[in-house]
Scaffold this active site. Structure first.
Site, mmCIF file in Angstrom:
data_model
loop_
_atom_site.group_PDB
_atom_site.id
_atom_site.type_symbol
_atom_site.label_atom_id
_atom_site.label_comp_id
_atom_site.label_asym_id
_atom_site.label_seq_id
_atom_site.Cartn_x
_atom_site.Cartn_y
_atom_site.Cartn_z
ATOM 1 N N HIS A 1 57.322 67.883 57.867
ATOM 2 C CA HIS A 1 57.733 68.351 56.546
ATOM 3 C C HIS A 1 56.501 69.031 56.131
ATOM 4 C CE1 HIS A 1 58.906 67.841 52.400
ATOM 5 N NE2 HIS A 1 57.580 68.101 52.081
ATOM 6 N N GLU A 2 55.194 68.510 56.332
ATOM 7 C CA GLU A 2 54.038 69.332 55.915
ATOM 8 C C GLU A 2 53.557 70.607 56.742
ATOM 9 O OE1 GLU A 2 52.883 68.527 53.312
ATOM 10 O OE2 GLU A 2 53.540 66.434 52.901
ATOM 11 N N HIS B 1 60.530 72.474 47.367
ATOM 12 C CA HIS B 1 61.599 71.784 48.515
ATOM 13 C C HIS B 1 62.941 72.113 48.037
ATOM 14 C CE1 HIS B 1 57.907 69.121 47.902
ATOM 15 N NE2 HIS B 1 58.216 69.101 49.110
HETATM 16 ZN ZN LIG Z 1 56.605 68.714 50.555
#
Ligand SMILES: [Zn+2]
Length: 433
Positions: free
Chosen positions: A121-122, A200
């Site tokens: 994710h990062e 997101h």
């Molecule tokens: Zn995030």
């Protein structure tokens, strides 16, 4: 943990190689010396080596500076964070900071999968999944637009590949884009319009995507979704290899326009038909006499791996008005426990509710016809959730389910099968095949 996370991206994205040495643009560093929010911000920020600014690095297309700290000095409740600090002439990120908060349980094997997915994710943010920065660099109605839906104002990514993936996911060719999370971030005015742009995908619609706001403790695949790859393809920064893309998420798959455009719960507090596999409204009251607690479990998780409860509860205060689904049924302070899910109640798996785990049997077995511990066991439901053997997607959408040594054919969604003392409802083949 970093290797599988990096592989998830490098097997899906290709970049035009940088010619010569890659340098960090000192003019883009917020404080002129560190990668991150700045040395005076109190947040993690790392000094960029002078050599990276002057000479650069050979054979490199991106630099990721990695920092770690003990969790007790990480501010806020997060496991890791990333942001980029230098871009090339096409705004592609070329240097980024990745910060990991490490607590005493970080290296527990049981958290390994969650940690890897958090890093995936990062790194996604580091590679450029950052709608706020992207739209500030290039405000354009071709990239991002606002619309009102489900009683709230949302921002959508409207680039061509993203739009097509979203339309196919929900089987609704009228959709105009992929929503960004509206429950986080600060209000921001872009091209004169107000609204909130998150970094997101909207969790209510894309809860199993690795770029939704929360990395859950569920069985993720390290393959990247076609939706997120479409974002990167449309950025123009990368060539995307779809052969490694994840299969389409079961969350909302084929559920139709109303799944996206209507609230999860209708004005009477009921779950609309197309939402029934995903959202719920049953408050568990006192146990019904004569039934065991396992016999009073009704739900299954959306990925059909566990028995689940409905995550509905009471808040101390009234919910925001757009999310007061139960005004009529229970009151304005009742809603789902997940705020980023727009307070929609969802089926939340029991920790020990996994059908494929042999340990679950002693805890959640409700009927003698149930089977546990094999890979191909799914919960089926009809009043009571049952873990049963199955063969999925044989000859197209058809599946088979085994009850008391007898196989039954599930030909379509919600088909009801009677077998001895049990009645079961077939899952929707559009979500599982
Ligand atoms: Zn995030």
């Amino acid at each position: 943990m970093l290797s599988p996370a990096l592989l998830a991206w490098s097997s899906s994205l290709r970049v035009n190689p940088v010619e010569g040495n890659l340098t960090v643009d000192v003019h883009q560093l917020l404080d002129g010396q560190t990668c991150g929010p700045g040395i005076d911000s109190g947040l993690p920020s790392i000094r960029v080596p002078l050599q990276h600014i002057t000479d650069g690095i050979l054979d490199t297309d991106m630099i990721v500076y990695l920092t770690t700290s003990a969790i007790n000095i990480c501010t806020g409740n997060y496991l890791a964070a990333a942001s980029y600090c230098s871009t090339d002439q096409y705004d592609r990120p070329t240097a980024a900071l990745l910060h990991i908060c490490i607590d005493e349980t970080f290296f527990d094997i049981k958290h390994r999968q969650r940690n890897i997915m958090t890093l995936v994710h990062e790194i996604g943010h580091a590679l450029g999944f950052n709608a706020l920065k992207a739209t500030l660099a290039l405000p354009s109605e071709e990239i991002l637009r606002f619309r009102n839906v489900r009683g709230v104002r949302v921002a959508e990514i409207v680039t061509p590949s993203v739009v097509q993936v979203v339309r196919n996911q929900f089987d609704c060719q009228l959709l105009t884009g992929a929503e960004l999370e509206s429950g986080e971030g600060s209000p921001l005015s872009v091209t004169g319009e107000g609204g909130c742009i998150g970094d997101h995908w909207e969790r209510r619609l894309f809860s199993s995507d690795v770029m939704n706001p929360i990395v859950d403790e569920i069985e993720y695949s390290t393959r990247i979704s076609t939706l997120t790859l479409a974002y990167f393809a449309d950025s123009g920064w990368y060539q995307v290899d779809l052969s490694n893309a994840n299969v389409a998420s079961g969350w909302g798959r084929g559920a139709g326009c109303n799944f996206v455009n209507d609230t999860c719960i209708n004005e009477f507090g009921d779950v609309p038909l197309q939402n029934a596999p995903f959202f719920c409204n049953d408050i568990v009251n006192d146990l019904i006499p004569g039934l065991t607690s396992a016999q009073q479990i009704h739900g299954c998780t959306p990925d059909l791996s566990r028995k689940a409860r409905c995550s509905i509860g009471q808040y101390d205060l009234d919910l925001p008005s757009a999310y007061q689904y139960f005004n009529y049924a229970y009151g304005s302070h009742v809603g789902g426990s997940d705020t980023l899910m727009d307070f929609c109640p969802v089926y939340d798996g029991y920790d020990n509710g996994l059908c494929s785990s042999p340990e679950s049997e002693s805890v959640i077995k409700a009927n003698d016809v149930e089977r546990f511990g094999l890979r191909n066991i799914l919960p089926f439901y009809r009043d009571t959730a049952l873990c049963l053997s199955h063969r999925l997607c044989i000859r197209g959408p058809q599946s088979r389910v085994k009850v008391d040594e007898e196989w039954h054919i599930c030909a379509e969604a919600d088909q009801i099968i009677y077998s001895g003392s049990v009645t079961i409802t077939c899952p929707d083949p559009r979500r599982i095949c």
